[in-house]
Scaffold this motif. Sequence first.
Motif, PDB file in Angstrom:
ATOM      1  N   ALA A  90       0.821  -1.215   0.000  1.00  0.00           N
ATOM      2  CA  ALA A  90       0.000   0.000   0.000  1.00  0.00           C
ATOM      3  C   ALA A  90       0.851   1.260   0.000  1.00  0.00           C
ATOM      4  N   GLU A  91       1.944   1.263   0.767  1.00  0.00           N
ATOM      5  CA  GLU A  91       2.795   2.450   0.825  1.00  0.00           C
ATOM      6  C   GLU A  91       3.451   2.712  -0.525  1.00  0.00           C
ATOM      7  N   LEU A  92       3.899   1.643  -1.174  1.00  0.00           N
ATOM      8  CA  LEU A  92       4.524   1.799  -2.482  1.00  0.00           C
ATOM      9  C   LEU A  92       3.508   2.252  -3.522  1.00  0.00           C
ATOM     10  N   ARG A  93       2.272   1.709  -3.440  1.00  0.00           N
ATOM     11  CA  ARG A  93       1.199   2.152  -4.352  1.00  0.00           C
ATOM     12  C   ARG A  93       0.947   3.644  -4.200  1.00  0.00           C
ATOM     13  N   ALA A  94       0.846   4.090  -2.942  1.00  0.00           N
ATOM     14  CA  ALA A  94       0.567   5.504  -2.692  1.00  0.00           C
ATOM     15  C   ALA A  94       1.689   6.375  -3.242  1.00  0.00           C
ATOM     16  N   ARG A  95       2.931   5.935  -3.096  1.00  0.00           N
ATOM     17  CA  ARG A  95       4.063   6.703  -3.632  1.00  0.00           C
ATOM     18  C   ARG A  95       4.004   6.746  -5.156  1.00  0.00           C
ATOM     19  N   ASN A  96       3.618   5.626  -5.768  1.00  0.00           N
ATOM     20  CA  ASN A  96       3.530   5.592  -7.226  1.00  0.00           C
ATOM     21  C   ASN A  96       2.443   6.534  -7.720  1.00  0.00           C
ATOM     22  N   THR A  97       1.301   6.542  -7.044  1.00  0.00           N
ATOM     23  CA  THR A  97       0.218   7.455  -7.420  1.00  0.00           C
ATOM     24  C   THR A  97       0.666   8.901  -7.290  1.00  0.00           C
ATOM     25  N   THR A  98       1.329   9.217  -6.180  1.00  0.00           N
ATOM     26  CA  THR A  98       1.806  10.584  -5.964  1.00  0.00           C
ATOM     27  C   THR A  98       2.797  10.996  -7.038  1.00  0.00           C
ATOM     28  N   GLN A  99       3.691  10.071  -7.388  1.00  0.00           N
ATOM     29  CA  GLN A  99       4.699  10.372  -8.401  1.00  0.00           C
ATOM     30  C   GLN A  99       4.068  10.674  -9.749  1.00  0.00           C
ATOM     31  N   TRP A 100       3.096   9.829 -10.167  1.00  0.00           N
ATOM     32  CA  TRP A 100       2.456  10.055 -11.457  1.00  0.00           C
ATOM     33  C   TRP A 100       1.586  11.304 -11.436  1.00  0.00           C
ATOM     34  N   LYS A 101       0.932  11.554 -10.313  1.00  0.00           N
ATOM     35  CA  LYS A 101       0.106  12.760 -10.231  1.00  0.00           C
ATOM     36  C   LYS A 101       0.967  14.006 -10.390  1.00  0.00           C
ATOM     37  N   GLU A 102       2.144  14.008  -9.791  1.00  0.00           N
ATOM     38  CA  GLU A 102       3.047  15.154  -9.927  1.00  0.00           C
ATOM     39  C   GLU A 102       3.461  15.343 -11.384  1.00  0.00           C
ATOM     40  N   VAL A 103       3.748  14.242 -12.083  1.00  0.00           N
ATOM     41  CA  VAL A 103       4.138  14.334 -13.490  1.00  0.00           C
ATOM     42  C   VAL A 103       2.999  14.916 -14.322  1.00  0.00           C
ATOM     43  N   PHE A 104       1.791  14.391 -14.138  1.00  0.00           N
ATOM     44  CA  PHE A 104       0.662  14.848 -14.948  1.00  0.00           C
ATOM     45  C   PHE A 104       0.266  16.280 -14.604  1.00  0.00           C
ATOM     46  N   GLU A 105       0.435  16.661 -13.335  1.00  0.00           N
ATOM     47  CA  GLU A 105       0.133  18.045 -12.962  1.00  0.00           C
ATOM     48  C   GLU A 105       1.136  19.022 -13.580  1.00  0.00           C
ATOM     49  N   GLU A 106       2.366  18.561 -13.797  1.00  0.00           N
ATOM     50  CA  GLU A 106       3.353  19.433 -14.434  1.00  0.00           C
ATOM     51  C   GLU A 106       2.943  19.835 -15.845  1.00  0.00           C
ATOM     52  N   ASP A 107       2.099  19.030 -16.477  1.00  0.00           N
ATOM     53  CA  ASP A 107       1.650  19.324 -17.840  1.00  0.00           C
ATOM     54  C   ASP A 107       0.515  20.340 -17.897  1.00  0.00           C
ATOM     55  N   ILE A 108      -0.119  20.622 -16.769  1.00  0.00           N
ATOM     56  CA  ILE A 108      -1.341  21.432 -16.806  1.00  0.00           C
ATOM     57  C   ILE A 108      -1.073  22.829 -17.339  1.00  0.00           C
TER      58      ILE A 108
END
Length: 387
Positions: free
Chosen positions: A320-338
């Motif tokens: 679960a901790e690794l999943r949450a980190r992966n979600t956070t990482q991808w969200k940061e990448v996609f937010e950089e495109d906004i």
Amino acid sequence: MDITHKSPDLGNVRSPIDMANGLPNSHYINADVFEEERQAVLFDNWAGLGVGADVPDIGDAKPVTFLGMPLLLVRDRIGAVRVFQNICRHRGMILVAEPRKIEGAIRCPYHSWCYSTEGKLISTPHVGGPGQNTHEGIDKNLLGLIEVRSHVWMDVVWINISGTALPFEEANADLLARWTEFDKPLYHGGFDSRFELEVNCNWKLAVENYCESYHLPWVHPGLNSYSRLEDHYHIELADKYSGQGTLVYRQLKGEDGKTFPDFEGLSDKWNTAAEYITAYPNVLLGVHRDHAFAIILTPQGPEKTIESIHLYYAEQGTDAELRARNTTQWKEVFEEDIFVVEGMQRGRHAVGFDGGRFSPAMDGPTHMFHSWVAGQMERHRAPLAAE
């Protein structure tokens, strides 16, 4: 109706990349062109609606509005995902207003007509008068829910509203063959592996940005620090799909060195590679040795888009901790495109902008998408022009 003045020079969009311009401004800001694209690009092709994980269990139902059309995702009694128009065949009342479990039947809240999760009309109380639940003028066999043609692949629920597209497996045969190694169970990470972004741009700009790696050094400096621009390659198949790949995918690791389990049976290529492809028109997909993701772009009008992101793994119950980190990482990448896609959207209000030019070396995947959209519009307009 004059169908040419709104969107000139589509033929030039279809030109070779070193001579082509991008789609004109009207394709990003004009309400009439948006309505044309609704039919020609999104309704006439296999568009993404949602994911199977939206209705994980038998009887689950989720209402979805797609380009103004009320639809209903349902997992039926044998576990198949189906899509219906979310309206009663009696007076057009919305059947399901909120996601819920269907216990027994889908009941219309207006006059209580009831439907099975397979769409069959099973009950019409008092339709023949008080206490008379049948009438010779009401043939239940002809009044089931209106089903929308659908297909599930990579857990994405694809729909073809017009019913005119080739079968999904035929229309997307090349992409299915390219990623045949990922044709296996994908396990949604759960509540911590989904998120939405509301972006003030036309949906096509999100596609265009996703297709190419040209922007990585300036928009994604963190990602570019290890997966550099020169480590990427183009993925292009004319009139089918386009995107990018990297040769240096780096797995996420926990403090103890733990990683997500790999998908079984992958070739050596995937030890270090990852690919990111747009399945035209509106689904952005990414595959890696240990996880995958799907992004469904839902247009909210010419200048607003909802991006629904879902992350998948090779096994259930991953850390679960690794999943949450992966979600956070991808969200940061996609937010950089906004800021990029919203900036381009504002730029489309510049009178005289000609759609822009493409770098022949770097913009091939994006030009390919522009060319495909232009081709869909030309196909749609051809019979109208002949009238």
